[in-house]
Write a protein that holds these residues in place. Sequence first.
Motif, PDB file in Angstrom:
ATOM      1  N   GLN A 178       1.931  -0.367   2.238  1.00 40.65           N
ATOM      2  CA  GLN A 178       1.837  -1.673   1.601  1.00 40.65           C
ATOM      3  C   GLN A 178       0.949  -1.655   0.363  1.00 40.65           C
ATOM      4  N   ILE A 179       0.032  -0.727   0.266  1.00 41.31           N
ATOM      5  CA  ILE A 179      -0.968  -0.739  -0.797  1.00 41.31           C
ATOM      6  C   ILE A 179      -0.356  -0.271  -2.115  1.00 41.31           C
ATOM      7  N   LYS A 180      -0.589  -1.049  -3.149  1.00 36.71           N
ATOM      8  CA  LYS A 180      -0.132  -0.732  -4.496  1.00 36.71           C
ATOM      9  C   LYS A 180      -1.326  -0.948  -5.409  1.00 36.71           C
ATOM     10  N   SER A 192      -7.530  -1.485  -3.187  1.00 38.10           N
ATOM     11  CA  SER A 192      -7.016  -0.632  -2.107  1.00 38.10           C
ATOM     12  C   SER A 192      -6.673  -1.430  -0.856  1.00 38.10           C
ATOM     13  N   SER A 193      -6.155  -2.640  -1.055  1.00 40.50           N
ATOM     14  CA  SER A 193      -5.830  -3.521   0.056  1.00 40.50           C
ATOM     15  C   SER A 193      -4.622  -4.371  -0.306  1.00 40.50           C
ATOM     16  N   PRO A 194      -3.806  -4.753   0.677  1.00 39.61           N
ATOM     17  CA  PRO A 194      -2.682  -5.645   0.386  1.00 39.61           C
ATOM     18  C   PRO A 194      -3.091  -7.120   0.331  1.00 39.61           C
ATOM     19  N   PHE A 220       3.324  -7.962   0.934  1.00 44.49           N
ATOM     20  CA  PHE A 220       4.208  -6.925   1.452  1.00 44.49           C
ATOM     21  C   PHE A 220       4.816  -6.238   0.242  1.00 44.49           C
ATOM     22  N   ARG A 221       4.199  -5.184  -0.222  1.00 46.53           N
ATOM     23  CA  ARG A 221       4.617  -4.535  -1.476  1.00 46.53           C
ATOM     24  C   ARG A 221       5.569  -3.386  -1.180  1.00 46.53           C
TER      25      ARG A 221
END
Length: 186
Positions: free
Chosen positions: A20-22, A62-64, A101-102
Amino acid sequence: MKRTLFSILFLLVSIISGAQIKNVKLFEFEANVGFLVDGKYGYNKVIPGPVANCEFRFNIPSSPFDASLQLGVGTFFREKNGHRDKFWYNPSIITFADYNFRNWNTASIFLGAGIGGTRTTWSYIPELQKNNSSELVDSAHLLLCPRFGVEIIDHIRLTAEYNFSFDRFFNCFELTLGVVFGGGKK
């Protein structure tokens, strides 16, 4: 057995969470417009009105997750027995926390919740009054606001939000289309 199940669950959560992390920019600003509507609550007809919001968003590194502050104004109408009552939400101030939700490169679905408040002004004509002069009622409300939406190409957001107050007469739904400035990948 418990240790094996816990290890598998931990591994699955790690894989899903990591996907999920972008890497996105830290701050972004959104301006959006749309419409606001509510239930009838004893009226014959409900007419949607305009809504406008601006939102300042902090993307947690570093988190969604992200956190934001939304400022907004809006109005809608209810009609009964030939006269129209107008409801203003001016201003509303809501803090949100969203989970992103990446999963795709060009789109990101988000789900969030917020808490805040609004000052509501209600302009109405009493039924027994013959001269059609309106009266104003002012009140303040605590709002709980679930929302979901989609962000497309890191700069366009379509959001559905329900503003729940503890006086259901002032609950409302809003659907907005926004432009994000400063968002996107690093």
